[in-house]
Write an enzyme that holds these catalytic residues in place. Structure first.
Site, mmCIF file in Angstrom:
data_model
loop_
_atom_site.group_PDB
_atom_site.id
_atom_site.type_symbol
_atom_site.label_atom_id
_atom_site.label_comp_id
_atom_site.label_asym_id
_atom_site.label_seq_id
_atom_site.Cartn_x
_atom_site.Cartn_y
_atom_site.Cartn_z
ATOM 1 C CG ASP A 90 -1.992 1.052 1.145
ATOM 2 O OD1 ASP A 90 -2.455 1.326 0.020
ATOM 3 O OD2 ASP A 90 -2.375 1.605 2.189
ATOM 4 C CG LEU A 91 1.459 3.391 -3.420
ATOM 5 C CD1 LEU A 91 1.202 4.224 -4.668
ATOM 6 C CD2 LEU A 91 2.917 2.970 -3.347
ATOM 7 C CG ASP A 133 -3.252 3.956 -2.289
ATOM 8 O OD1 ASP A 133 -4.079 3.087 -1.943
ATOM 9 O OD2 ASP A 133 -2.864 4.863 -1.521
#
Length: 202
Positions: A90-91, A133
């Protein structure tokens, strides 16, 4: 020839000169004309099927194909034994990046990060855009220890590129392994998501 494009050729050969009469050649031409639409339709179906498996923005496989591949990998292990691992990525701070630079810039960043992940994993692994994202990778025949090395390589590559761009974006990664962390798709995803949440909050 179909829609002005050559799809292939129908070839016959003989040891004898002038083996084919004009009528036979015309019959072969008609046969080729009849075969061509079927070949074209088959190619179009294959292209549509492949497109349905891909995320257009990143070029990685999409969530739908991830779900299919995860089930397939579990079924393979049930049948033949062994282990595999799952990475969830995950960003961090991506929403802030989007707010500052706009969604087109955010889309470009997602595309580039997808490429970084694909470069960092091994040829036997498969990378996916899980949604938004968040990304995922399935690592066949991979122990937790080896999966950690792959995940760390992905994290470092993304971190270096994001730092070079001064984007403020980082990534957190969670791991799960079959069968140690679960034997059902939901169990593995939950374990990897829990590890991801822990990584984001430590």
């Amino acid at each position: 020839i179909y829609a002005g494009k050559s799809l292939g050729s129908l070839s016959l050969g003989s040891r004898y000169p002038q083996a084919y009469k004009d009528g036979q050649i015309k019959l072969l031409e008609q046969l080729a004309v009849q075969i061509t639409p079927a070949i074209a339709n088959s190619q179009l179906y294959a292209q549509a099927r492949e497109k349905a498996r891909l995320d257009e923005l990143t070029g990685l496989f999409n969530r739908r194909h991830f779900d299919e591949r995860l089930r397939e990998e579990i079924n393979r292990q049930v049948r033949y034994g062994g282990a595999f691992s799952l990475i969830m990525l995950d960003l961090d701070s991506f929403k802030a990046y989007n707010d500052v630079y706009g969604h087109p810039a955010g889309d470009t960043l997602l595309h580039d990060i997808g490429g970084l992940i694909k470069q960092a994993i091994r040829t036997s692994d498969q990378a996916f855009r899980y949604g938004g994202d968040e990304f995922a990778a399935i690592l066949p025949r991979t122990t937790p220890e080896d999966a950690y090395m792959v995940a760390e390589r992905v994290r470092i590559r993304v971190a270096k590129e994001m730092e070079a761009r001064q984007s403020g974006v980082t990534c957190s990664i969670g791991l799960a392994s079959y069968p140690a962390d679960g034997v059902m798709p939901g169990e593995l995803i939950t374990t990897a998501d829990t590890a991801l949440y822990y990584a984001q909050n430590t």
